[in-house]
Design a protein around this motif. Structure first.
Motif, PDB file in Angstrom:
ATOM      1  N   SER A 129       0.834  -1.200   0.000  1.00  0.00           N
ATOM      2  CA  SER A 129       0.000   0.000   0.000  1.00  0.00           C
ATOM      3  C   SER A 129       0.869   1.250   0.000  1.00  0.00           C
ATOM      4  O   SER A 129       2.096   1.181   0.094  1.00  0.00           O
ATOM      5  CB  SER A 129      -0.915  -0.010   1.233  1.00  0.00           C
ATOM      6  OG  SER A 129      -0.136   0.129   2.422  1.00  0.00           O
ATOM      7  N   ASP A 130       0.235   2.429  -0.071  1.00  0.00           N
ATOM      8  CA  ASP A 130       0.985   3.692  -0.099  1.00  0.00           C
ATOM      9  C   ASP A 130       1.923   3.852   1.097  1.00  0.00           C
ATOM     10  O   ASP A 130       3.116   4.131   0.912  1.00  0.00           O
ATOM     11  CB  ASP A 130       0.017   4.879  -0.163  1.00  0.00           C
ATOM     12  CG  ASP A 130      -0.677   4.991  -1.514  1.00  0.00           C
ATOM     13  OD1 ASP A 130      -1.807   5.461  -1.551  1.00  0.00           O
ATOM     14  OD2 ASP A 130      -0.068   4.591  -2.516  1.00  0.00           O
ATOM     15  N   PRO A 131       1.445   3.703   2.335  1.00  0.00           N
ATOM     16  CA  PRO A 131       2.362   3.873   3.475  1.00  0.00           C
ATOM     17  C   PRO A 131       3.488   2.841   3.481  1.00  0.00           C
ATOM     18  O   PRO A 131       4.605   3.140   3.904  1.00  0.00           O
ATOM     19  CB  PRO A 131       1.453   3.712   4.698  1.00  0.00           C
ATOM     20  CG  PRO A 131       0.083   4.023   4.197  1.00  0.00           C
ATOM     21  CD  PRO A 131       0.053   3.511   2.800  1.00  0.00           C
ATOM     22  N   GLN A 132       3.193   1.629   3.025  1.00  0.00           N
ATOM     23  CA  GLN A 132       4.210   0.587   3.005  1.00  0.00           C
ATOM     24  C   GLN A 132       5.287   0.864   1.964  1.00  0.00           C
ATOM     25  O   GLN A 132       6.376   0.305   2.027  1.00  0.00           O
ATOM     26  CB  GLN A 132       3.562  -0.772   2.731  1.00  0.00           C
ATOM     27  CG  GLN A 132       2.669  -1.260   3.866  1.00  0.00           C
ATOM     28  CD  GLN A 132       1.853  -2.478   3.458  1.00  0.00           C
ATOM     29  OE1 GLN A 132       1.106  -2.443   2.480  1.00  0.00           O
ATOM     30  NE2 GLN A 132       2.021  -3.560   4.187  1.00  0.00           N
ATOM     31  N   ARG A 133       4.998   1.733   1.003  1.00  0.00           N
ATOM     32  CA  ARG A 133       5.957   2.105  -0.053  1.00  0.00           C
ATOM     33  C   ARG A 133       6.508   3.513   0.170  1.00  0.00           C
ATOM     34  O   ARG A 133       6.893   4.197  -0.761  1.00  0.00           O
ATOM     35  CB  ARG A 133       5.279   2.029  -1.425  1.00  0.00           C
ATOM     36  CG  ARG A 133       4.897   0.629  -1.853  1.00  0.00           C
ATOM     37  CD  ARG A 133       4.270   0.616  -3.246  1.00  0.00           C
ATOM     38  NE  ARG A 133       2.937   1.212  -3.233  1.00  0.00           N
ATOM     39  CZ  ARG A 133       2.588   2.266  -3.960  1.00  0.00           C
ATOM     40  NH1 ARG A 133       3.477   2.867  -4.736  1.00  0.00           N
ATOM     41  NH2 ARG A 133       1.362   2.738  -3.914  1.00  0.00           N
ATOM     42  N   VAL A 134       6.547   3.954   1.426  1.00  0.00           N
ATOM     43  CA  VAL A 134       7.062   5.285   1.784  1.00  0.00           C
ATOM     44  C   VAL A 134       6.307   6.351   0.996  1.00  0.00           C
ATOM     45  O   VAL A 134       6.895   7.253   0.381  1.00  0.00           O
ATOM     46  CB  VAL A 134       8.587   5.399   1.547  1.00  0.00           C
ATOM     47  CG1 VAL A 134       9.168   6.611   2.292  1.00  0.00           C
ATOM     48  CG2 VAL A 134       9.304   4.140   2.001  1.00  0.00           C
ATOM     49  N   ALA A 135       4.991   6.227   0.984  1.00  0.00           N
ATOM     50  CA  ALA A 135       4.104   7.200   0.327  1.00  0.00           C
ATOM     51  C   ALA A 135       4.434   7.379  -1.150  1.00  0.00           C
ATOM     52  O   ALA A 135       4.301   8.463  -1.708  1.00  0.00           O
ATOM     53  CB  ALA A 135       4.150   8.541   1.054  1.00  0.00           C
ATOM     54  N   GLY A 136       4.904   6.294  -1.787  1.00  0.00           N
ATOM     55  CA  GLY A 136       5.188   6.356  -3.214  1.00  0.00           C
ATOM     56  C   GLY A 136       6.558   6.874  -3.562  1.00  0.00           C
ATOM     57  O   GLY A 136       6.886   7.036  -4.746  1.00  0.00           O
ATOM     58  N   HIS A 137       7.412   7.147  -2.573  1.00  0.00           N
ATOM     59  CA  HIS A 137       8.747   7.668  -2.852  1.00  0.00           C
ATOM     60  C   HIS A 137       9.747   6.570  -3.217  1.00  0.00           C
ATOM     61  O   HIS A 137      10.880   6.870  -3.593  1.00  0.00           O
ATOM     62  CB  HIS A 137       9.270   8.455  -1.650  1.00  0.00           C
ATOM     63  CG  HIS A 137       8.533   9.738  -1.420  1.00  0.00           C
ATOM     64  ND1 HIS A 137       8.672  10.832  -2.234  1.00  0.00           N
ATOM     65  CD2 HIS A 137       7.625  10.093  -0.472  1.00  0.00           C
ATOM     66  CE1 HIS A 137       7.900  11.816  -1.803  1.00  0.00           C
ATOM     67  NE2 HIS A 137       7.254  11.390  -0.727  1.00  0.00           N
ATOM     68  N   PHE A 193      -5.873   7.602   0.639  1.00  0.00           N
ATOM     69  CA  PHE A 193      -4.482   7.282   0.931  1.00  0.00           C
ATOM     70  C   PHE A 193      -4.397   5.997   1.745  1.00  0.00           C
ATOM     71  O   PHE A 193      -5.064   5.840   2.757  1.00  0.00           O
ATOM     72  CB  PHE A 193      -3.840   8.435   1.703  1.00  0.00           C
ATOM     73  CG  PHE A 193      -2.390   8.201   2.017  1.00  0.00           C
ATOM     74  CD1 PHE A 193      -1.440   8.375   1.038  1.00  0.00           C
ATOM     75  CD2 PHE A 193      -1.992   7.799   3.278  1.00  0.00           C
ATOM     76  CE1 PHE A 193      -0.101   8.174   1.309  1.00  0.00           C
ATOM     77  CE2 PHE A 193      -0.657   7.589   3.562  1.00  0.00           C
ATOM     78  CZ  PHE A 193       0.295   7.775   2.563  1.00  0.00           C
ATOM     79  N   GLY A 194      -3.582   5.066   1.289  1.00  0.00           N
ATOM     80  CA  GLY A 194      -3.401   3.806   1.997  1.00  0.00           C
ATOM     81  C   GLY A 194      -4.209   2.682   1.409  1.00  0.00           C
ATOM     82  O   GLY A 194      -3.960   1.515   1.700  1.00  0.00           O
ATOM     83  N   TYR A 228       6.806  -3.537   5.362  1.00  0.00           N
ATOM     84  CA  TYR A 228       6.955  -2.088   5.240  1.00  0.00           C
ATOM     85  C   TYR A 228       8.352  -1.792   4.723  1.00  0.00           C
ATOM     86  O   TYR A 228       9.339  -2.349   5.216  1.00  0.00           O
ATOM     87  CB  TYR A 228       6.748  -1.393   6.587  1.00  0.00           C
ATOM     88  CG  TYR A 228       5.306  -1.303   7.009  1.00  0.00           C
ATOM     89  CD1 TYR A 228       4.584  -0.122   6.838  1.00  0.00           C
ATOM     90  CD2 TYR A 228       4.664  -2.397   7.565  1.00  0.00           C
ATOM     91  CE1 TYR A 228       3.260  -0.038   7.218  1.00  0.00           C
ATOM     92  CE2 TYR A 228       3.332  -2.328   7.937  1.00  0.00           C
ATOM     93  CZ  TYR A 228       2.633  -1.151   7.763  1.00  0.00           C
ATOM     94  OH  TYR A 228       1.314  -1.073   8.125  1.00  0.00           O
TER      95      TYR A 228
END
Length: 252
Positions: A129-137, A193-194, A228
């Motif tokens: 998910s987004d948080p698990q991918r450092v918010a897409g960074h 988000f997430g 994560y």
């Protein structure tokens, strides 16, 4: 008299042997230290480099320049030059000015293979998910640490009550590619988000792949558990031998 003489001779010989051993150890340690300080030439981004830049144009177009660093400070996979085998490749992600250019960033410009799997590694994809991918960074060419948050299991594989723990699973993992985000199962719902899930392809060894597959498909059994990613910096200091954090130690 003869015994005393023999004893003295043996003592002198042992002392000489000990001195030679110490001298050899010190010399070897000095050689290792000198090897670590030996300058190594690597390519550094002279200015921001956009994704898709041909590797063959990095130096001629002024995007990158050769710089010397102590060998011990250069991370594994740093690009030392653009060889004939690299000239048909492009940068799979943008690079900021001053950053080392790593070989994992070089990908094919098209075709069926969008990345190059490093020697001795395999490519493995996980959905995060987004948080698990450092918010897409997290992008192609990133180096990440991977944490696992899960329910603590007994020897029979069953959860030990509500006890949970988080530990560093592995570090220094190269990201080969990042796939498009996937919408929620119900496409009528607007994703927040997430909720969106993206595919991250990693270069790992067999043992790391086994850990990842088990972690991604194993009996997690609780909301908020899973993998994560953490983006590593040039001075990140991580260890996989720590005890992690559990329900009992989170405030310790």
């Amino acid at each position: 008299m003869k015994r005393r003489l023999i004893t003295v001779v043996v003592a002198v010989a042992l002392a000489a042997l000990g001195s030679l051993s110490v001298h050899g150890y010190v010399r070897t340690a000095d050689e290792r230290a000198l090897r670590g300080q030996r300058p190594v030439e690597v390519l550094v981004a002279a200015r921001a480099i956009p994704a898709g830049t041909p590797a063959a144009r990095l130096v001629p177009d002024g995007y990158a320049a050769a710089r010397r660093f102590p060998a011990a400070s250069v991370p594994e996979g740093a690009l030392t030059g653009v060889g004939d085998a690299d000239r048909d490749l492009v940068l799979g992600a943008g690079v900021r000015a001053g950053e080392l250019i790593r070989r994992a960033l070089l990908v094919r410009p098209g075709g069926t293979q969008a990345f190059v799997v490093p020697d001795g590694k395999i490519a493995l994809t996980v959905a995060l998910s987004d948080p698990q991918r450092v918010a897409g960074h997290v992008v192609a060419g990133s180096r990440v640490a991977i944490f696992l948050s899960r329910r603590v299991l007994n020897s029979d594989g069953r959860p030990r009550g509500e006890l949970t723990e988080t530990r560093l699973l592995m570090s220094g993992v190269d990201v080969l590619a990042v796939g498009p985000a996937q919408p929620p199962k119900d496409a009528r719902d607007k994703p927040s988000f997430g909720e969106t899930t993206g595919l991250v392809t990693l270069a790992v060894t067999q043992r790391q792949a086994e850990k990842l597959v088990w972690s991604a498909t194993g009996p997690q059994g609780a909301q908020g558990t899973g993998l994560y990613l953490g983006l590593e910096g040039g001075s990140s200091r991580l260890t996989e031998t720590g005890s992690g954090v559990s329900s009992f130690k989170v405030f310790a």
